[in-house]
Write a protein that holds these residues in place. Structure first.
Motif, PDB file in Angstrom:
ATOM      1  N   UNK A  23       0.801  -1.206   0.000  1.00 20.27           N
ATOM      2  CA  UNK A  23       0.000   0.000   0.000  1.00 20.27           C
ATOM      3  C   UNK A  23       0.837   1.259   0.000  1.00 20.27           C
ATOM      4  N   UNK A  24       2.049   1.185  -0.528  1.00 20.75           N
ATOM      5  CA  UNK A  24       2.926   2.335  -0.510  1.00 20.75           C
ATOM      6  C   UNK A  24       3.550   2.575   0.847  1.00 20.75           C
ATOM      7  N   UNK A 201      -1.006   5.386  -5.202  1.00 21.42           N
ATOM      8  CA  UNK A 201      -2.214   6.042  -5.684  1.00 21.42           C
ATOM      9  C   UNK A 201      -3.454   5.433  -5.036  1.00 21.42           C
ATOM     10  N   UNK A 202      -3.487   4.125  -4.932  1.00 24.74           N
ATOM     11  CA  UNK A 202      -4.627   3.455  -4.304  1.00 24.74           C
ATOM     12  C   UNK A 202      -4.782   3.913  -2.860  1.00 24.74           C
ATOM     13  N   UNK A 203      -3.685   4.021  -2.158  1.00 27.05           N
ATOM     14  CA  UNK A 203      -3.755   4.462  -0.769  1.00 27.05           C
ATOM     15  C   UNK A 203      -4.294   5.883  -0.679  1.00 27.05           C
ATOM     16  N   UNK A 204      -3.828   6.764  -1.573  1.00 26.53           N
ATOM     17  CA  UNK A 204      -4.315   8.148  -1.552  1.00 26.53           C
ATOM     18  C   UNK A 204      -5.813   8.217  -1.827  1.00 26.53           C
ATOM     19  N   UNK A 205      -6.272   7.435  -2.786  1.00 27.19           N
ATOM     20  CA  UNK A 205      -7.684   7.485  -3.173  1.00 27.19           C
ATOM     21  C   UNK A 205      -8.599   6.902  -2.106  1.00 27.19           C
ATOM     22  N   UNK A 210      -7.210  11.792   4.699  1.00 28.29           N
ATOM     23  CA  UNK A 210      -6.411  12.789   3.990  1.00 28.29           C
ATOM     24  C   UNK A 210      -7.297  13.964   3.608  1.00 28.29           C
ATOM     25  N   UNK A 211      -6.878  15.192   3.936  1.00 34.11           N
ATOM     26  CA  UNK A 211      -7.725  16.357   3.593  1.00 34.11           C
ATOM     27  C   UNK A 211      -7.846  16.535   2.099  1.00 34.11           C
TER      28      UNK A 211
END
Length: 214
Positions: A23-24, A201-205, A210-211
């Motif tokens: 997951x990064x 990217x998957x983790x960010x999405x 995350x604001x």
């Protein structure tokens, strides 16, 4: 006095796989799953500037090899040439705590320099080494021939990492310049970077904490 040291190696840099991440997130012996790595872009300028502003005067001097003010680091973050840069960040609790800037020094992207910074409270956790490893893979996949790691002689943490990787080093009495030669990219190196990018990217999405960007 300038001192040159050449290390005989059997091959140019062949980075170990980063498939040991999930997951990064870096999985270290201490189980520090809260550290996450991802590539950054123009939308992350504010996070980059905020990270650099949290560095002490001494740490900014080590990072930029000379004293610079917080105003200068803000302008540096705002003026990055993204067409010749790869920037990778490490977050802890969604706050940027470490950044590496891989800056290509020629139009053909054959040579690049590395600038690394990790905030004081997050050192000795493998962040610097992980960021360098990922940046070397990125440079290799862009067919760079070599990466330069320059630091002040007193920057012992950077020197310890660089001396494990470098093929050549120059001690110029106050500054040390390391050269890491790179192999051409191959399928493994390209897949390695692509999987790391996808997982980040998957983790960010999917990270609901995350604001949102304005």
């Amino acid at each position: 006095m300038t001192t040159f040291q050449h290390r005989t190696t059997t091959a140019a840099f062949r980075p170990v796989s980063i498939f040991s991440t999930a997951g990064g997130q870096a999985i270290s012996p201490a189980g520090q799953a809260s550290l996450a790595y991802c590539k950054l872009g123009p939308a992350d300028r504010a996070d980059i500037a905020a990270h650099l502003s949290r560095l002490s005067d001494h740490d900014r001097r080590l990072r930029f090899m000379g004293y610079v003010s917080r105003e200068v680091t803000g302008r540096y973050a705002a003026s990055m040439d993204w067409g010749r840069s790869v920037v990778i960040g490490c977050t802890a609790g969604n706050v940027m705590r470490g950044i590496i800037h891989l800056a290509f020094s020629d139009p053909g992207l054959r040579y690049a320099e590395i600038g690394l910074s990790v905030e004081a409270g997050f050192r000795n956790r493998g962040i610097g080494a992980e960021l360098i490893k990922r940046s070397l893979i990125a440079a290799r996949n862009r067919s760079a021939k070599a990466v330069l790691l320059n630091c002040l002689s007193e920057n012992m943490q950077m020197r310890r990492i660089a001396e494990r990787l470098a093929d050549e080093s120059y001690d110029e009495g106050g500054e040390v310049r390391y050269t890491v030669r790179l192999d051409p990219p191959d399928l493994i190196s390209r897949v390695d970077e692509a999987v790391a990018d996808y997982m980040a990217l998957f983790r960010r999405l999917t990270d609901t904490t995350r604001p949102e960007r304005p």
